[in-house]
Design a protein around this motif. Structure first.
Motif, PDB file in Angstrom:
ATOM      1  N   VAL B 254       0.863  -1.184   0.000  1.00  0.00           N
ATOM      2  CA  VAL B 254       0.000   0.000   0.000  1.00  0.00           C
ATOM      3  C   VAL B 254       0.897   1.231   0.000  1.00  0.00           C
ATOM      4  CG1 VAL B 254      -1.935   1.187   1.105  1.00  0.00           C
ATOM      5  CG2 VAL B 254      -1.659  -1.298   1.382  1.00  0.00           C
ATOM      6  N   VAL B 305       3.161  -1.411   4.007  1.00  0.00           N
ATOM      7  CA  VAL B 305       2.885  -0.007   3.695  1.00  0.00           C
ATOM      8  C   VAL B 305       4.222   0.706   3.519  1.00  0.00           C
ATOM      9  CG1 VAL B 305       1.797   2.127   4.483  1.00  0.00           C
ATOM     10  CG2 VAL B 305       0.747  -0.085   5.012  1.00  0.00           C
ATOM     11  N   GLU B 307       5.987   4.465   2.830  1.00  0.00           N
ATOM     12  CA  GLU B 307       5.732   5.911   2.847  1.00  0.00           C
ATOM     13  C   GLU B 307       7.043   6.669   2.980  1.00  0.00           C
ATOM     14  OE1 GLU B 307       2.534   7.356   5.593  1.00  0.00           O
ATOM     15  OE2 GLU B 307       2.473   5.254   6.190  1.00  0.00           O
ATOM     16  N   VAL B 314       0.077   4.252   7.423  1.00  0.00           N
ATOM     17  CA  VAL B 314       0.037   2.866   7.938  1.00  0.00           C
ATOM     18  C   VAL B 314      -0.992   2.748   9.062  1.00  0.00           C
ATOM     19  CG1 VAL B 314       1.947   3.233   9.578  1.00  0.00           C
ATOM     20  CG2 VAL B 314       1.459   0.935   8.721  1.00  0.00           C
ATOM     21  N   VAL B 317      -4.226   2.105   7.431  1.00  0.00           N
ATOM     22  CA  VAL B 317      -4.242   0.742   6.883  1.00  0.00           C
ATOM     23  C   VAL B 317      -4.476  -0.255   8.009  1.00  0.00           C
ATOM     24  CG1 VAL B 317      -2.868  -1.017   5.701  1.00  0.00           C
ATOM     25  CG2 VAL B 317      -2.770   1.371   4.928  1.00  0.00           C
ATOM     26  N   PHE B 329       5.689  -2.183   7.808  1.00  0.00           N
ATOM     27  CA  PHE B 329       5.881  -0.808   7.368  1.00  0.00           C
ATOM     28  C   PHE B 329       7.325  -0.556   6.978  1.00  0.00           C
ATOM     29  CE2 PHE B 329       7.197   3.584   8.312  1.00  0.00           C
ATOM     30  CZ  PHE B 329       6.425   4.236   7.363  1.00  0.00           C
TER      31      PHE B 329
END
Lengths: 262, 352
Positions: B254, B305, B307, B314, B317, B329
């Protein structure tokens, strides 16, 4: 400029002569202001201007944060409630998009000269074609009487309890004098709202300030020196005397700039 | 109206997209890495008979936007992280007064002055409100230059539909990079819905209009807040998302914005190593596409996730997945951009 007397002078259905009435630009909402406060007077003068120049259908007013935060309740034209100090920026947004509207701000001294000084100066410097109705009572009224940038030296407030000390907080800011150096300013005037005669002068200045915008001259501001008896700890009568004896010595009344005939 | 494929910079696309999207007025203040937006609009807006004004600060910019939006115009500003922080008060007022507008944040590294390199560390600020009070902005996250061009119009339409501020959350890479994009040489005619609520002068209207966020009575303010919350609930139906290689994915990555581009490349690398990785890309960060994510991840074993932050999206999510699968993450901060190979390694780790 006599159209305001349009209805006073006419007759009622009962055949009585109408000599005085509420401007059509004002609502029926009773003012919330304290006894002896001149916001009501200044509001009425704003209403008179809108009637006199027949601006109801194309006015957008911008309210401040401060005692006049509810100003939109007292008028019948469209208004925008700005955040504290930002009214000149909000008015700029309206006026740039709708240049044929009459756009004004109504601001107190905390709003205009403290937190909103940057917006005030830059709107003036740009020659923003807006009208500013400025109420200077030298104190933060709504929040409970704290010191303003316009408080006089020695003035006792809830945050300068021994009197304003210039070594600690500097000297009062004189808005008209400060803005006088900016080329974008078309009209600047200051008047105490301390007597019927002065109120008439204020009306004259406000007319000039409105005309400036209608004639596309640029930034116009009228500073009304106003009493705040409750936060000054005075009777309304003493507060008026205080303006005439003390306040005008620091904030001299008069027209500072008038480019109407330029 | 001929759309010629040419190299376009992300910030240029935002500016031209704003014109195409019917922006009537732009107010802004310079800040890197978004300066091409006001620079281009300073000539494009007057060329189309629209308003451009460089404000004295971001505080003034957002309040000029407030005034223009209150008057019923399509108004926008553009800035980057520190400037957006300065606008938060104004955003809160605009949300409270239920006015539509568009704010572009080309994110840079923080906190404080941070850096001018790309970051996604303003996610919380963008999607959770940002200023004071219970409010939300519509938040759109483009991942390429074509979306940078298309999203201003979409954002204006959504903002008008809900009378709510909308934000485009981009980053320094998207703003500064050039890639081929089809952008019409002249903007199409944008729709301008009726705004009977606008404070633009009564002009025969039977009542006055007031743009206002002050509701002094607690019960009335509670009711106003309930109305806002109901509006935010209603927005959920408009969430947007994108999936790539997700149908048979064992691990769902994601990511949004530029990070989603990198993550997509990483998914393809992982597949070469025998790991069935797929991408889920939220396009609206608010409303967050929770249901589509749940459906996309239904058959996955785990999620990752990615980022450019310490871990902000996150949280949404994990709230969505709610413990059904492990959610790993990987984040980089301060303007450091992970490579597809680095993300691929994290996919491999998370898939084990």
């Amino acid at each position: 400029m006599s159209t305001i007397i349009e209805r006073p002078g006419t007759q009622t259905p009962e055949g009585l002569n109408c000599v005085f009435e509420k401007p059509r630009a004002m609502s029926d909402k009773p003012f919330h202001y304290c006894p002896g406060c001149s916001h009501g007077t200044y509001h009425r003068l704003v209403g008179e201007m809108i009637d006199e120049f027949d601006l109801m259908s194309r006015t957008v007013g911008v309210c401040p944060v401060g005692c006049a935060v509810f100003a939109y309740e007292y008028f019948e034209f469209d208004m925008v409630e700005a955040s504290h100090g930002r009214a000149p920026a909000v008015a700029t947004g309206v006026k740039r998009c709708l240049p044929d509207r009459f756009v004004f701000t109504y601001q107190g001294d905390g709003d205009l000269a403290s937190i909103g000084m940057a917006e005030t100066i830059h709107a003036a410097a740009r020659g923003e074609n807006i009208t500013v109705f400025f109420v200077n009572n030298g104190i933060f009224g709504m929040t409970g009487g704290q010191m303003a940038p316009t408080s006089l030296i020695g003035q006792k407030t809830t945050t300068s309890q021994a009197g304003r000390d210039p070594m600690l907080t500097g000297q009062p800011i004189k808005v008209c004098e400060l803005l006088s150096s900016l080329d974008g300013v078309a009209y600047l005037a200051r008047v105490p709202l301390s007597s019927p005669k002065n109120i008439k002068t204020c009306r004259k200045y406000m007319r000039n300030a409105v005309r400036c915008q209608l004639e596309g001259k640029g930034f116009a501001l009228v500073e009304a020196l106003s009493p705040c008896p409750v936060q000054w700890g005075m009777t309304p009568g003493d507060a008026i005397d205080y303006i005439d004896e003390k306040v005008v010595k620091v904030f001299p009344p008069g027209e500072f700039i008038n480019k109407l005939n330029d | 109206m001929q759309a010629k494929r040419r190299l376009v910079k992300g910030n240029e696309a935002i500016a031209l997209g704003a014109v195409a999207g019917g922006c009537d007025a732009f107010f802004g203040y310079p800040i890197t890495p978004q300066n091409e937006v006001p620079e281009i609009l300073s000539s494009e807006m007057p060329r189309h008979g629209r308003v451009f004004l460089q404000a004295e600060s971001e505080v003034a910019s957002i309040n000029m936007v407030y005034g223009a939006a209150a008057a019923g115009l399509r108004a926008m500003t553009s800035s980057s992280s520190p400037g957006i922080s300065l606008m938060m008060e104004g955003m809160s007022y605009i949300a409270g007064a239920e006015l539509p507008c568009l704010v572009v944040n080309v994110m840079r590294g923080g906190p404080g002055l941070g850096s001018i390199a790309a970051s996604q560390a303003d996610y919380f600020q963008a999607v959770k409100g940002g200023g004071h009070g219970d409010y939300r902005c519509i938040v759109l996250a483009p991942w390429n230059v074509e979306e940078m061009y298309a999203f201003p119009g979409i954002a204006f339409d959504m903002a008008d539909r809900y009378r709510n501020p909308a934000m485009i959350l981009a980053d320094g890479v998207l703003g500064q990079m050039m890639e081929p994009a089809c952008i019409p040489s002249e903007p199409p005619a944008a729709s301008h819905p009726e705004k009977p609520w606008a404070a633009n002068g009564r002009n025969g209207r039977s009542h006055k209009n007031v743009a206002n966020s002050l509701v002094i009575d607690p019960h009335e303010l509670r009711d106003h807040n309930r109305k806002l919350q109901a509006k935010y609930q209603q927005m959920q139906a408009e969430c947007k998302w994108d999936t790539r290689l997700a149908d048979d994915a064992e691990i769902i990555v994601v990511a949004y914005g530029i990070t989603a581009r990198i993550a997509f490349s990483a998914c393809k690398l992982a597949r070469k190593r025998g790991i069935k990785a797929g991408l889920f890309r939220p396009i609206t960060l608010y409303p967050f596409p929770a249901k589509p994510l749940l459906e996309t991840a239904a058959n996955a074993k785990s999620l990752l996730v990615v980022e450019l932050s310490s871990g902000q999206m996150v949280e949404d999510v994990r709230l969505t997945i709610n413990g059904k699968q492990p959610v790993a993450f990987y984040g980089e901060m301060g303007g450091v951009i992970p490579s597809p190979a680095e993300v691929c390694e994290r996919i491999v780790e998370a898939a084990q």
